[in-house]
Design an enzyme around this catalytic site. Structure first.
Site, mmCIF file in Angstrom:
data_model
loop_
_atom_site.group_PDB
_atom_site.id
_atom_site.type_symbol
_atom_site.label_atom_id
_atom_site.label_comp_id
_atom_site.label_asym_id
_atom_site.label_seq_id
_atom_site.Cartn_x
_atom_site.Cartn_y
_atom_site.Cartn_z
ATOM 1 N N TYR A 30 -10.343 -7.709 -4.745
ATOM 2 C CA TYR A 30 -9.583 -7.765 -3.507
ATOM 3 C C TYR A 30 -10.047 -6.679 -2.552
ATOM 4 O O TYR A 30 -10.790 -5.775 -2.916
ATOM 5 C CB TYR A 30 -8.084 -7.624 -3.791
ATOM 6 C CG TYR A 30 -7.641 -6.224 -4.155
ATOM 7 C CD1 TYR A 30 -6.989 -5.410 -3.219
ATOM 8 C CD2 TYR A 30 -7.871 -5.701 -5.416
ATOM 9 C CE1 TYR A 30 -6.576 -4.125 -3.552
ATOM 10 C CE2 TYR A 30 -7.459 -4.414 -5.756
ATOM 11 C CZ TYR A 30 -6.820 -3.635 -4.821
ATOM 12 O OH TYR A 30 -6.424 -2.361 -5.132
ATOM 13 N N LYS A 144 -13.107 -3.028 -7.199
ATOM 14 C CA LYS A 144 -11.753 -3.172 -6.646
ATOM 15 C C LYS A 144 -11.129 -4.425 -7.262
ATOM 16 O O LYS A 144 -11.003 -5.480 -6.632
ATOM 17 C CB LYS A 144 -11.783 -3.220 -5.121
ATOM 18 C CG LYS A 144 -10.442 -2.835 -4.484
ATOM 19 C CD LYS A 144 -10.617 -2.540 -3.012
ATOM 20 C CE LYS A 144 -9.287 -2.246 -2.322
ATOM 21 N NZ LYS A 144 -8.650 -1.013 -2.782
ATOM 22 N N LEU A 200 -12.850 4.682 -6.971
ATOM 23 C CA LEU A 200 -13.100 3.642 -5.993
ATOM 24 C C LEU A 200 -13.797 4.246 -4.775
ATOM 25 O O LEU A 200 -13.353 5.288 -4.274
ATOM 26 C CB LEU A 200 -11.786 2.993 -5.557
ATOM 27 C CG LEU A 200 -11.956 1.826 -4.597
ATOM 28 C CD1 LEU A 200 -12.483 0.604 -5.328
ATOM 29 C CD2 LEU A 200 -10.639 1.491 -3.903
#
Length: 289
Positions: A30, A144, A200
Site C-alpha cells: 500500500y 510497505k 521503511l
C-alpha cells in the site's frame, strides 16, 4: 467515493472476495499520499516506492504511472476535502488458499481518501510522549506491506501508556517507530538511521534530509545507538500525517537536559517551520504560478 478494480463507487458498495490473498495472508502492499490544496504531495516518489514494494513481493504493477496519476486525481476530485490522505492498495487477488504465490491472478486495486488531519497546535507546541520497545517485526520493513500486525501491536502498547508512538530498537540500535521515522539531535547535529531492510524508506524522511542539507543544518545519516537515543537532546518522529513532531517525553522521562528539558528543541522548531514553508511554497501556490 472510492475506487475498486476499475470502478468508482460509494465505499458502502465495495466488495472483495473472502479468498482475496490480501484478506487471507496480508499478501499486498500500500501507499499513503498526503494531498494539500488538492495536490498530491510527491506523487512520483510515492509511486516509485509502491513499485519497489511490488517488485519485492513479485507482483506486477497493475498500472503505469500515468494511470495511477489519473486514478489519484479522480479520487481527490471525488471527495470534499481540500487536504486529504489518499490510500491505495494492491493485493495479489483471489485464489485458493495456499502459501506459495499463485500465477496469473488479477490483482485487487483499491483507492480511497480521507481528510488529512495533522497534529493539533498544542501537540506541536508541547511535543508528544513515546516509549521505547524492542523491534520484534519481520526483517523486510522496507516493504510497505499490508501485513502490519507487528506495528499495530507496538502502537497499541504505546497507546496503553498514553503515548503517541513506540520508538523501536533492534540489536542495540534505533530503527524507526511503529508508524513513523525517527530523528534525534545530539550536540547540535541531527542523526538519522540509514535506509535499510529494517526501516521503511519514508518520503517525509527524505524531505527532512533535503531541508537539513538546503539550510546547512549539521546532520549525519548513520546507525544510531540506543544509548544515543536515550540521551538525545531532541527526538522527532516524521511521517506524511505527523510531518515533523517532537517527542518530549520518552519512557516517562523528559527528553533533553536543563531548563528546556521536556520541550520541543530549537532544531525541531526550525525544521518544523522550514517544512511548513516548503509546503506553502510547493503545494499551496496558485495553480497558475
Amino acid at each position: 467515493m472510492i475506487h475498486l478494480n476499475g470502478e468508482f463507487m460509494p465505499i458502502e458498495q465495495a466488495k472483495i472476495s473472502v479468498l482475496d490473498r490480501g484478506f487471507i495472508f496480508g499478501d499486498g502492499v500500500y501507499e499513503v499520499i498526503p494531498v494539500y490544496s488538492r495536490r498530491p504531495f510527491r506523487l512520483e516518489e510515492h509511486l516509485a516506492r509502491l513499485q519497489a514494494s511490488l517488485d519485492a513481493i513479485r507482483l506486477a504493477n497493475p498500472h503505469p504511472l500515468a494511470k495511477w496519476t489519473e486514478l489519484v486525481e479522480k479520487i481527490i476530485s471525488g471527495n470534499p476535502w481540500e487536504d486529504q490522505t489518499v490510500y491505495l492498495q494492491v493485493t495479489r487477488g483471489a485464489a485458493k488458499r495456499d502459501h506459495a504465490f499463485p500465477k496469473s491472478l488479477k490483482p485487487t486495486v483499491f483507492l480511497m481518501a480521507s481528510e488529512l488531519v495533522t497534529p493539533p497546535a498544542d501537540l506541536v507546541e508541547n511535543g508528544a510522549k513515546a516509549i521505547v520497545l524492542p523491534d520484534f517485526r519481520w526483517l523486510r520493513c522496507d516493504i510497505k506491506s499490508t501485513s502490519l500486525l507487528g506495528n499495530c501491536m507496538l502502537r497499541t502498547l504505546a497507546a496503553d501508556q498514553g503515548c503517541v508512538e513506540a520508538i523501536l530498537v533492534r540489536d542495540g540500535e534505533l530503527t524507526e517507530a511503529s508508524a513513523s521515522n525517527v530523528f534525534i539531535v545530539k550536540n547540535g547535529t541531527v542523526l538519522a538511521p540509514p535506509k535499510s531492510q529494517l526501516i521503511l524508506p519514508g518520503i517525509t524522511y527524505d524531505v527532512v534530509l533535503e531541508i537539513l542539507h538546503a539550510n546547512a543544518l549539521p546532520h549525519e545519516v548513520r546507525p544510531v545507538a540506543e544509548s544515543e537515543l536515550r540521551s538525545a537532546d531532541e527526538i522527532w518522529v516524521t511521517s506524511s500525517s505527523r510531518e515533523v513532531l517532537a517527542i518530549t517525553t520518552l519512557d516517562a522521562k523528559p527528553v533533553g537536559t536543563g531548563k528546556d528539558a521536556g520541550k520541543p528543541g530549537p532544531v525541531c522548531k526550525r525544521v518544523y517551520a522550514l517544512y511548513q514553508q516548503y509546503k506553502a511554497r510547493v503545494m499551496r501556490a496558485p495553480a497558475h504560478a
